[in-house]
Design an enzyme around this catalytic site. Structure first.
Site, PDB file in Angstrom:
ATOM      1  N   GLY A  11       0.952  -1.267   0.120  1.00 49.35           N
ATOM      2  CA  GLY A  11       0.361   0.292  -0.141  1.00 49.35           C
ATOM      3  C   GLY A  11       0.682   1.295   0.172  1.00 49.35           C
ATOM      4  O   GLY A  11       0.355   2.423   0.500  1.00 49.35           O
ATOM      5  N   GLY A  14      -0.502   4.864  -1.111  1.00 50.54           N
ATOM      6  CA  GLY A  14      -1.395   5.826   0.261  1.00 50.54           C
ATOM      7  C   GLY A  14      -0.768   7.095   0.692  1.00 50.54           C
ATOM      8  O   GLY A  14       0.613   7.519   0.577  1.00 50.54           O
ATOM      9  N   GLN A  15      -1.237   7.410   1.542  1.00 48.85           N
ATOM     10  CA  GLN A  15      -0.531   8.245   2.462  1.00 48.85           C
ATOM     11  C   GLN A  15       0.272   8.591   3.130  1.00 48.85           C
ATOM     12  O   GLN A  15       0.968   9.058   3.397  1.00 48.85           O
ATOM     13  CB  GLN A  15      -2.146   9.324   3.664  1.00 48.85           C
ATOM     14  N   ASP A  37       2.143  -1.283  -4.613  1.00 48.60           N
ATOM     15  CA  ASP A  37       0.964  -1.816  -4.317  1.00 48.60           C
ATOM     16  C   ASP A  37       0.255  -1.858  -5.008  1.00 48.60           C
ATOM     17  O   ASP A  37       1.029  -2.573  -6.375  1.00 48.60           O
ATOM     18  CB  ASP A  37       0.850   0.530  -4.863  1.00 48.60           C
ATOM     19  N   ASP A  55      -1.097  -7.103  -5.020  1.00 48.23           N
ATOM     20  CA  ASP A  55      -2.752  -6.541  -4.470  1.00 48.23           C
ATOM     21  C   ASP A  55      -2.840  -7.932  -3.212  1.00 48.23           C
ATOM     22  O   ASP A  55      -1.785  -8.989  -3.247  1.00 48.23           O
ATOM     23  CB  ASP A  55      -3.506  -7.975  -5.329  1.00 48.23           C
ATOM     24  N   TYR A 145     -15.382   1.080   9.060  1.00 51.51           N
ATOM     25  CA  TYR A 145     -13.653   0.896   9.233  1.00 51.51           C
ATOM     26  C   TYR A 145     -13.239   1.247  10.611  1.00 51.51           C
ATOM     27  O   TYR A 145     -12.238   0.139  10.807  1.00 51.51           O
ATOM     28  CB  TYR A 145     -13.329   2.508   8.736  1.00 51.51           C
ATOM     29  N   LYS A 149     -10.997  -1.879  12.248  1.00 51.67           N
ATOM     30  CA  LYS A 149      -9.539  -2.065  12.799  1.00 51.67           C
ATOM     31  C   LYS A 149      -9.452  -2.870  13.949  1.00 51.67           C
ATOM     32  O   LYS A 149      -9.040  -2.882  15.618  1.00 51.67           O
ATOM     33  CB  LYS A 149      -9.164  -0.405  13.209  1.00 51.67           C
TER      34      LYS A 149
HETATM   35  C1  AKB Z   1      -9.676   8.707   8.855  1.00 50.17           C
HETATM   36  O1  AKB Z   1     -10.053  10.374   9.094  1.00 50.17           O
HETATM   37  O2  AKB Z   1     -10.238   7.711   8.212  1.00 50.17           O
HETATM   38  C2  AKB Z   1      -7.896   8.736   9.210  1.00 50.17           C
HETATM   39  C3  AKB Z   1      -8.270   8.089  10.226  1.00 50.17           C
HETATM   40  C4  AKB Z   1      -8.882   8.681  11.238  1.00 50.17           C
HETATM   41  O3  AKB Z   1      -8.054   6.492  11.315  1.00 50.17           O
HETATM   42  N1  AKB Z   1      -7.462   9.541   9.200  1.00 50.17           N
END
Ligand code: AKB
Length: 323
Positions: A11, A14-15, A37, A55, A145, A149
């Protein structure tokens, strides 16, 4: 790690990946840091060292790269962030979880590897204490998300306890960088605001005033990541994920700081679905465990980050030093 072993960043486009690859290459030598990536990349990431297209959902492809390049450390950064994940929950769950399982299972097979996996303040939810959020507390995330996590943290700890996998993790706050644009997060406004301030002198924020969130400047995030990965194993007591804090601010506070450099800068507000996500997250973070266990300490506050961001962005956009 011996001199012949390498590091793999999955990855990498990415940022975090863009900045982390360049930092690791400058610290350890370009050839030892393999960027990977699912999409082709250009620019300094491609030119400064090895790049492999892969991938993270393809177990065999990732295992092959690890074998071919004698990889001993993997940074698994491929993920869908909070706002994008809400638009595509199933893909978010698949990418965020299966990618992690693939890497943990490869580490289980190959032995002697070290894994970094990023968690987030999104593991916390509306029932969590929002100020100075403790390391161990109520965790009922309300976003896809956050759920992915939190589950990932449990699996990291499980693989560490059960199979002795050396996996390490940080709960990143919102990350702010001049090098790479963020991709689909709720904290993205705090990057975009700098770009718009320089280009247009105004910004419309998708969060409302008073929305305080924990944030961190990318150089601090890189330091935290590299310190954690370099710490002696017995110092890394927490194998789910560490709270790391730095700065907390609301949109009007970052706007006021930017106004000191760009007089006349204006902000207005048009909150959207991301407001609800932000309202479920902590306002500030208690990172005493990270500070005690492996010496975490941030360097940048809102004022110094703003000065540095604007200086670099002006340079990149070829704008005069004062506007
Ligand atoms: C998001 O905003 O989804 C991320 C994070 C806080 O994990 N920057």
């Amino acid at each position: 790690m011996s001199q012949r072993d390498s590091i793999l960043v999955l990855g990498a486009a990415g940022q975090i990946g863009t900045d982390l690859v360049m930092r690791l290459r400058s610290d350890l030598g370009s050839d030892r840091v393999i960027a990977s990536d699912v999409k082709h990349v250009g620019g300094e990431l491609r030119e400064s060292g090895p790049f492999v297209l892969a991938d993270v959902l393809d177990f065999n492809a990732v295992a092959r790269i690890i074998d071919q390049h004698q990889v001993k450390e993997v940074y698994l950064l491929a993920a869908l962030l909070s706002a994008t994940a809400e638009q595509n929950p199933k893909l978010a769950w698949k990418l965020n979880m299966e990618g992690l399982f693939n890497v943990l299972d490869i580490a289980k097979e190959k032995k002697g590897m070290k894994i970094f996996w990023p968690s987030s303040i999104a593991v916390f939810g509306p029932t969590t204490p929002r100020d100075n959020t403790p390391q161990h507390t109520v965790m009922e995330p309300s976003t896809v998300y956050g759920v992915s996590k939190q589950a990932g943290e449990r699996w990291c700890e499980y693989y560490n306890h059960k199979f002795n996998i050396d996996v390490r993790s940080l709960r990143y706050p919102g990350l702010i960088s001049y090098k790479s644009p963020p991709g689909g997060g709720t904290t993205d406004y705090a990057v975009d605001i700098y770009h718009q301030a320089l280009e247009k002198g105004r910004y419309t924020c998708f969060l409302q005033p008073g929305t305080v969130l924990p944030m961190m400047y990318m150089p601090d995030a890189l330091d935290a990541t590299i310190s954690l990965m370099g710490a002696d194993s017995d110092k890394v007591r927490i194998r789910s994920s560490y709270n790391v804090g730095a700065i907390s601010f609301a949109p009007e506070e970052i706007a006021a700081e930017i106004s000191k450099h760009i007089p006349g800068f204006e902000i207005d507000y048009a909150p959207d679905f991301r407001q609800q996500i932000a309202d479920s997250w902590p306002r500030s973070i208690d990172d005493a465990a990270a500070r005690a266990d492996w010496g975490w300490k941030n360097k940048f506050d809102l004022a110094s980050m703003t000065t540095d961001m604007l200086m670099h962005l002006r340079e990149m956009k070829s704008l005069p030093v004062t506007k």
